[in-house]
Design an enzyme around this catalytic site. Structure first.
Site, PDB file in Angstrom:
ATOM      1  N   LYS A 278       0.844  -1.191   0.000  1.00 43.83           N
ATOM      2  CA  LYS A 278       0.000   0.000   0.000  1.00 43.83           C
ATOM      3  C   LYS A 278       0.878   1.239   0.000  1.00 43.83           C
ATOM      4  O   LYS A 278       2.035   1.194   0.432  1.00 43.83           O
ATOM      5  CB  LYS A 278      -0.850   0.025   1.282  1.00 43.83           C
ATOM      6  N   ARG A 352     -10.143 -11.717   1.744  1.00 49.63           N
ATOM      7  CA  ARG A 352     -10.911 -12.823   1.167  1.00 49.63           C
ATOM      8  C   ARG A 352     -10.141 -14.138   1.234  1.00 49.63           C
ATOM      9  O   ARG A 352     -10.735 -15.206   1.307  1.00 49.63           O
ATOM     10  CB  ARG A 352     -11.322 -12.463  -0.270  1.00 49.63           C
TER      11      ARG A 352
END
Ligand code: BES
Ligand code: MN
Ligand code: ZN
Length: 493
Positions: A278, A352
């Site tokens: 990020k 996920r």
């Protein structure tokens, strides 16, 4: 903080502070009129002289008055015609903020006309308790130096009509449970990631089980996670020095012999993005990436505090997402516990990857419903902002039940689609599915990824990336969606 419901008329209720709701350009309520009379017209004098208009959020203490209340605190509730849950709740919060800095040790709340539109006495009492406790919440203190003085306020009464006392008492009990659960969620989520590691979450789970006889905790380490075949979960933790944990909490109410509801909470204690790193701006907020896990802890704590009938299992896959020489790389293919292979195209779509294995693990509890809670996508923040969380489910009844619980609990969710057209975007040339699709509909494709692991389950997914915590000056966990989840579970639907 102690809460109680009182049906005594305002004129006969002795208190250090009577909190009186006043409508803008409106008539005084019956309790306000009574307090005004006992205080020798102190309230009407303030209004007549134009010192207080009743605008929503306005607060004015009237000190040194006669009568059963040592102080009066006037709270503006806005125009009577626009009176709503929102103005009522912000009135409670404004009152508590003043009370916390005052010398009053107790207070009784007389807010606006009764009942508040859309609020029965149960919810009025419950939401009062939640608002008061929420406004008094303080972040676990890691600051050195002089501490701000602790509020003196120790006892809060909620005035209700006598015929509503029983309902209000139930509301107070449930409100206290929800407040305790939200506070636990906020404490855990507010901790820095160097303190709140997967092992710390495991310790917190064991502590919960020690504090409540109705809760059991089990913690699985890396070897046990490997034996379960959770290759997808383990691929996320590869780059980290901090060992992963799979935490199982079980709340056993009187219905403990019925099929449980399983809550699965994303427990990424820090999300750097991994090799798909990020950008650095605001990355500190990725300590909140375990908010789903914290909400599961909080919900189970709330149920135990209330003594709810339900049977609920919480499953928390906990790990860090870090880059390193060992970390999973874009393009790596991993095998999930369900046997499906996954091409990890973006290591920042890690939520996920841990949740799909936890959802597969949930099957062994033969659940009557499974709800996962996750700070899953930035796309959900773009779609819904900070007010509604995203709700995804192919099951209309389950979605309706959760939506209604969110409305009642003042902790809202908005349904978004789960559909094959979106799931198709997760196709991979190399594995059964990819962990990301394109940029478009990012919250939906993330939900569809999880959907692929829930065949035959009654499943819903809450994307709380926008609602679980605030940024900026008010940075911190909100304790959401504990109120929604507890409300839904208490109904036993
Ligand atoms: N934890 C983030 C989601 C998130 C973003 C939560 C902003 C709160 C605020 C999640 O793991 C993530 O990084 N998602 C990616 C998915 C993308 C790579 C498909 C995202 O949203 O950018
Ligand atoms: Mn991520
Ligand atoms: Zn994440």
């Amino acid at each position: 903080m102690q809460f109680h419901a009182t049906g005594a008329p305002a004129g006969r209720q002795r208190t250090a502070c009577a909190v009186v709701g006043i409508h803008e350009r409106g008539q005084l309520t019956a309790s306000a009129r009574e307090l005004d009379r006992h205080a020798g017209g102190a309230i009407s004098r303030v209004l007549r002289r134009g010192d207080f208009s009743g605008k929503a959020g306005e607060v004015m203490p009237v000190l040194g008055v006669a009568g059963p209340a040592e102080r009066l605190l006037l709270i503006g509730l806005g125009p009577d015609g626009k009176y709503s849950r929102k103005t009522w709740r912000s009135g409670v919060t404004a009152a508590v903020q003043w009370l916390a800095r005052s010398g009053a040790r107790d207070a009784v709340l007389y807010l606006g006309r009764e009942p508040v539109p859309g609020l029965d006495p149960y919810y009025a009492a419950r939401l009062t308790v939640e608002s008061v406790a929420g406004a008094l919440y303080r972040i676990p203190d890691l600051k050195t130096g002089r501490k701000p003085p602790r509020p003196r306020l120790a006892r809060v009464g909620v005035a209700v009509p006598t015929e509503a006392l029983a309902e209000a008492r139930r509301g107070i009990r449930d409100g206290e449970g929800i407040a305790a659960g939200s506070a636990l969620m906020r404490d855990l989520a507010n901790l820095p990631a160097n303190v709140c590691t997967p092992s710390h979450l495991a310790t917190a789970a064991r502590r919960l089980a020690r504090e409540h006889r109705s809760i059991r905790a089990r913690v699985l380490d890396r070897a046990a996670i490997r034996r379960l075949g959770m290759g997808s979960f383990l691929s996320v933790t590869r780059g980290s020095e901090e060992p992963p944990r799979l935490i199982v909490l079980e709340y056993r109410g009187t219905r403990r012999r019925t099929a449980p509801v399983v809550l699965v909470g994303k427990g990424v204690t820090f999300d750097t993005g991994g090799i798909s790193l990020k950008q650095s701006g605001g990355m500190d907020e990725m300590k909140f990436d375990m908010s789903g896990a914290a909400s599961v802890f909080g919900t189970i704590k709330a149920l135990a505090t209330i003594g709810a009938a339900e049977h609920v299992v919480g499953i928390v896959p906990a790990c860090e997402n870090m880059p390193s020489g060992r970390a999973t790389k874009p393009g790596d293919i991993v095998t999930s516990m369900a046997g499906k292979t996954i091409e990890v195209l973006n290591t920042d779509a890690e939520g996920r990857l841990i949740l799909c294995d936890a959802l597969t693990y949930a099957r062994r509890f033969k659940p009557r419903a499974v709800v996962d809670i996750a700070t899953l996508t930035g796309a959900c923040v773009i779609a819904l902002g900070a007010h509604y969380c995203g709700l995804f489910s192919p099951d209309d009844a389950l979605a309706a039940g959760l939506t209604a619980a969110g409305e009642r609990a003042d902790d809202r969710a908005w349904r978004m689609p789960v559909a094959e057209e979106y799931a198709d975007l997760l196709k991979s040339n190399f594995a059964d599915l990819a962990n990301v699709a394109g940029r478009d509909g990012g919250a939906i494709t993330a939900a569809c990824f999880l959907w692929k692991f829930t065949d035959g389950l009654r499943w819903a997914h809450l994307d709380i990336a926008g609602t679980a915590y605030l940024s900026g000056k008010q940075k911190g966990s909100t304790g959401r969606p504990v109120p929604l989840l507890v409300d839904w579970l208490l109904r036993g639907e």
